[in-house]
Design a protein around this motif. Structure first.
Motif, PDB file in Angstrom:
ATOM      1  N   UNK B  30       0.770  -1.126  -0.306  1.00 27.37           N
ATOM      2  CA  UNK B  30       0.076  -0.311  -0.244  1.00 27.37           C
ATOM      3  C   UNK B  30       1.067   1.383   0.132  1.00 27.37           C
ATOM      4  N   UNK B  31       0.840   2.501  -1.140  1.00 26.50           N
ATOM      5  CA  UNK B  31       1.361   3.231  -0.899  1.00 26.50           C
ATOM      6  C   UNK B  31       2.678   3.194  -2.257  1.00 26.50           C
ATOM      7  N   UNK B  32       2.821   2.096  -2.855  1.00 23.88           N
ATOM      8  CA  UNK B  32       4.042   1.695  -3.530  1.00 23.88           C
ATOM      9  C   UNK B  32       3.779   2.524  -4.797  1.00 23.88           C
ATOM     10  N   UNK B  33       4.250   2.821  -5.186  1.00 23.50           N
ATOM     11  CA  UNK B  33       4.033   3.291  -7.036  1.00 23.50           C
ATOM     12  C   UNK B  33       4.005   2.245  -7.883  1.00 23.50           C
ATOM     13  N   UNK B  34       3.590   2.268  -8.526  1.00 23.43           N
ATOM     14  CA  UNK B  34       3.513   0.687  -9.922  1.00 23.43           C
ATOM     15  C   UNK B  34       4.141   0.978 -10.780  1.00 23.43           C
ATOM     16  N   UNK B  35       5.168   0.081 -11.482  1.00 21.59           N
ATOM     17  CA  UNK B  35       5.418   0.440 -12.964  1.00 21.59           C
ATOM     18  C   UNK B  35       4.873   1.767 -13.427  1.00 21.59           C
ATOM     19  N   UNK B  36       5.348   2.384 -14.418  1.00 23.17           N
ATOM     20  CA  UNK B  36       4.522   2.767 -14.818  1.00 23.17           C
ATOM     21  C   UNK B  36       4.305   2.837 -16.563  1.00 23.17           C
ATOM     22  N   UNK B  37       3.216   3.131 -17.889  1.00 23.93           N
ATOM     23  CA  UNK B  37       2.837   2.264 -18.307  1.00 23.93           C
ATOM     24  C   UNK B  37       3.947   2.721 -19.399  1.00 23.93           C
ATOM     25  N   UNK B  38       5.424   3.641 -19.906  1.00 22.82           N
ATOM     26  CA  UNK B  38       6.161   3.376 -20.746  1.00 22.82           C
ATOM     27  C   UNK B  38       7.091   1.566 -19.748  1.00 22.82           C
ATOM     28  N   UNK B  39       6.939   1.551 -18.984  1.00 24.35           N
ATOM     29  CA  UNK B  39       8.135   0.400 -18.340  1.00 24.35           C
ATOM     30  C   UNK B  39       7.294  -0.395 -18.487  1.00 24.35           C
ATOM     31  N   UNK B  40       5.533  -0.687 -18.504  1.00 28.33           N
ATOM     32  CA  UNK B  40       5.218  -2.115 -18.464  1.00 28.33           C
ATOM     33  C   UNK B  40       5.010  -2.067 -19.751  1.00 28.33           C
ATOM     34  N   UNK B  41       5.169  -1.090 -20.903  1.00 30.10           N
ATOM     35  CA  UNK B  41       5.377  -1.453 -22.359  1.00 30.10           C
ATOM     36  C   UNK B  41       6.878  -2.559 -22.755  1.00 30.10           C
ATOM     37  N   UNK B  42       6.993  -1.895 -21.519  1.00 31.40           N
ATOM     38  CA  UNK B  42       8.895  -2.573 -21.383  1.00 31.40           C
ATOM     39  C   UNK B  42       8.392  -3.968 -21.714  1.00 31.40           C
ATOM     40  N   UNK B  44       5.697  -5.965 -21.109  1.00 31.73           N
ATOM     41  CA  UNK B  44       4.751  -6.806 -22.267  1.00 31.73           C
ATOM     42  C   UNK B  44       4.826  -6.816 -23.784  1.00 31.73           C
ATOM     43  N   UNK B  45       4.546  -6.833 -24.455  1.00 32.99           N
ATOM     44  CA  UNK B  45       5.028  -6.602 -25.565  1.00 32.99           C
ATOM     45  C   UNK B  45       3.210  -5.987 -26.420  1.00 32.99           C
ATOM     46  N   UNK B  46       2.983  -4.734 -24.826  1.00 32.07           N
ATOM     47  CA  UNK B  46       0.946  -4.986 -25.910  1.00 32.07           C
ATOM     48  C   UNK B  46       1.609  -3.400 -25.883  1.00 32.07           C
ATOM     49  N   UNK B  47      -0.233  -2.798 -26.464  1.00 30.72           N
ATOM     50  CA  UNK B  47      -0.035  -1.394 -26.688  1.00 30.72           C
ATOM     51  C   UNK B  47      -0.997  -0.465 -25.844  1.00 30.72           C
ATOM     52  N   UNK B  48       0.059   0.106 -25.660  1.00 29.18           N
ATOM     53  CA  UNK B  48      -0.209   1.266 -24.117  1.00 29.18           C
ATOM     54  C   UNK B  48      -1.645   1.532 -23.719  1.00 29.18           C
ATOM     55  N   UNK B  49      -2.470   0.990 -24.243  1.00 26.69           N
ATOM     56  CA  UNK B  49      -4.446   0.514 -24.700  1.00 26.69           C
ATOM     57  C   UNK B  49      -4.467   0.061 -24.017  1.00 26.69           C
ATOM     58  N   UNK B  50      -3.668  -1.589 -24.456  1.00 34.64           N
ATOM     59  CA  UNK B  50      -4.021  -2.761 -23.662  1.00 34.64           C
ATOM     60  C   UNK B  50      -3.197  -2.531 -22.456  1.00 34.64           C
ATOM     61  N   UNK B  51      -2.194  -1.764 -22.367  1.00 35.41           N
ATOM     62  CA  UNK B  51      -1.890  -1.987 -20.886  1.00 35.41           C
ATOM     63  C   UNK B  51      -2.651  -0.989 -20.044  1.00 35.41           C
ATOM     64  N   UNK B  52      -3.454   0.483 -20.015  1.00 31.05           N
ATOM     65  CA  UNK B  52      -4.472   0.885 -19.536  1.00 31.05           C
ATOM     66  C   UNK B  52      -4.748  -0.095 -19.653  1.00 31.05           C
ATOM     67  N   UNK B  53      -5.171  -0.308 -20.490  1.00 30.37           N
ATOM     68  CA  UNK B  53      -7.455  -0.973 -20.086  1.00 30.37           C
ATOM     69  C   UNK B  53      -7.115  -2.569 -18.705  1.00 30.37           C
TER      70      UNK B  53
END
Lengths: 258, 258
Positions: B30-42, B44-53
């Motif tokens: 609780x309180x921790x920051x998750x990886x950013x969307x660009x980091x998650x795009x690294x 996963x081989x997914x599009x940003x929209x998919x990460x965001x979903x």
DNA sequence: AGAGATTTGTCCGTATGTATA
DNA sequence: ATATACATACGGACAAATCTC
């Protein structure tokens, strides 16, 4: 068609607000199909993705469900009232004057209510062990009841945990399928355990994926959950965890002050 | 990095499951920051929209919150326990042995709890009128208490309705700002109304947009709401509607069976 | 105080898959 | 079999909030 969008309001919320208002004022009633996405694209000068995002808002508010190939529908919401006292103390419910504002027809077996029951012996684990103040490796008898309303739609599941050593070689070790079951305190009294206190914690949260699957909970529907702890002389002798689909159940507590 | 995606599982759920597992096993607390969307795009081989979903799924489960320009954070969840009996019957709470599994430090004014209070006379309207069995045009005294925890974050709001003719020319017509207030049945007794029965209905649902705004409820958080009806000889003399932010509160009910 | 980088929010267009009527 | 309708996914563009230097 649609009112002009208030300045600053995101388009997808414009769509959501427009439809929510029509659901609120009964333009669309429970069970009704909403306009299709292409139709909404005629109503609003927005892209389909934007329309869909507006619908996602309403889905997450529990107001609608989407069915692929069929359409988007307004959710129905008749609720069953579970009386806390009668579940805890006695088998007889003693309803107060029902609230006309709540649409809660009482339900029973005649209305399609069916019950599924399983039991098994499991290891307590970290969290339950701590709640029982027992070693995490201790064995618990876990008894699960699931209530289905109208076929495969579940509305409530309750799991009762008892330390296995406490009930081994007693009738409680092989729970019956009967329903209603006697109140837990009476069942425990039958094996010589005198419950002195019951503590109930009621909370609400979003379901876990497992619960969503088991109970077939639609998107955007929270669960009403409770944990009851039965104490005998400050010793925890039974814990029940219950989960109800929030748009199907109400917890009731009627107190006579005389 | 991430495990391969199970066959048939949508990509966005792959992202959600992956992160949820790490929240569950305290990789992210609780309180921790998750990886950013660009980091998650690294990852996963997914599009940003998919990460965001995928992130949207967790947001709607109440596990994370997103803050524009800052990041995505794991939600904190310490809860206040509201004891039903002490709210209904007496001012003194009588807590049972607390459940160690629940992380519920008791809260009071010292912990930043503050209260806001307003009251006004309103027309009953259709629904409330029906609940009181009064004409919709009848006047009700509506008294609102809002509980704030740590500054501007609200956790609970309760509105009490009393038929205005019942309390006009009594001290109850000008409610005080004091807290805790005496139990409602005692307040009514003070003006000659003897409450014989209290009926409580507890339910859970997603907040209305108005409630989300008033109580600053984050996305994906349900509310725990209740309606209490106070009856004097089968006549409804008071109704209270309460709404609590579900990840902040627990309702408690402790029964002594001796 | 300001400029630039970072990070999430909103929106569009397009394509393909899948369940239902 | 065809059409309809929702589900998933990709790629691109710009806006808004926050942080850093």
């Amino acid at each position: 068609m649609s009112n002009p969008r208030p300045r600053g309001l995101p388009k997808y919320l414009h769509v959501a607000d427009y439809l929510r208002a029509q659901i609120d004022d009964s333009t669309y009633q429970p069970g009704d199909r909403l306009p299709t996405e292409p139709e909404l694209m005629d109503t609003f000068p927005y892209d389909r993705a934007t329309i869909r995002r507006g619908l996602a808002v309403l889905r997450n508010e529990g107001l609608i469900t989407s069915e692929q190939g069929r359409g988007v529908f307004v959710r129905d919401a008749t609720k069953t009232r579970y009386d806390l006292m009668s579940m805890l103390i006695t088998d007889r419910s003693h309803p107060a004057k029902p609230d006309a504002a709540y649409n809660q027809p009482p339900r029973g077996p005649d209305d399609g209510l069916s019950i599924e029951h399983t039991y098994e012996v499991v290891a307590a684990g970290e969290k339950l062990g701590a709640a029982f103040e027992l070693d995490p490796r201790s064995e618990l008898l876990a008894s699960t009841y699931t209530f289905f309303i109208s076929g495969d739609t579940a509305e409530y599941r309750t799991v009762a945990y008892v330390p296995y050593p406490l009930v081994i070689d007693t009738p409680l070790a092989t729970p019956s399928d009967d329903w209603p079951q006697p109140p837990i305190k009476d069942q425990l009294a039958g094996v010589g355990v005198k419950v002195t206190t019951v503590a109930v914690d009621i909370e609400s949260r979003m379901p876990t994926p497992q619960e969503s699957f088991d109970l077939q909970i639609p998107d955007g529907t929270p669960v009403l959950s409770d944990r009851r702890r039965f104490l005998a002389d400050d010793r925890v002798v039974c814990i029940t965890d219950s989960v109800g689909v929030a748009d199907r159940i109400v917890y009731g507590l009627d107190l006579n002050l005389q």
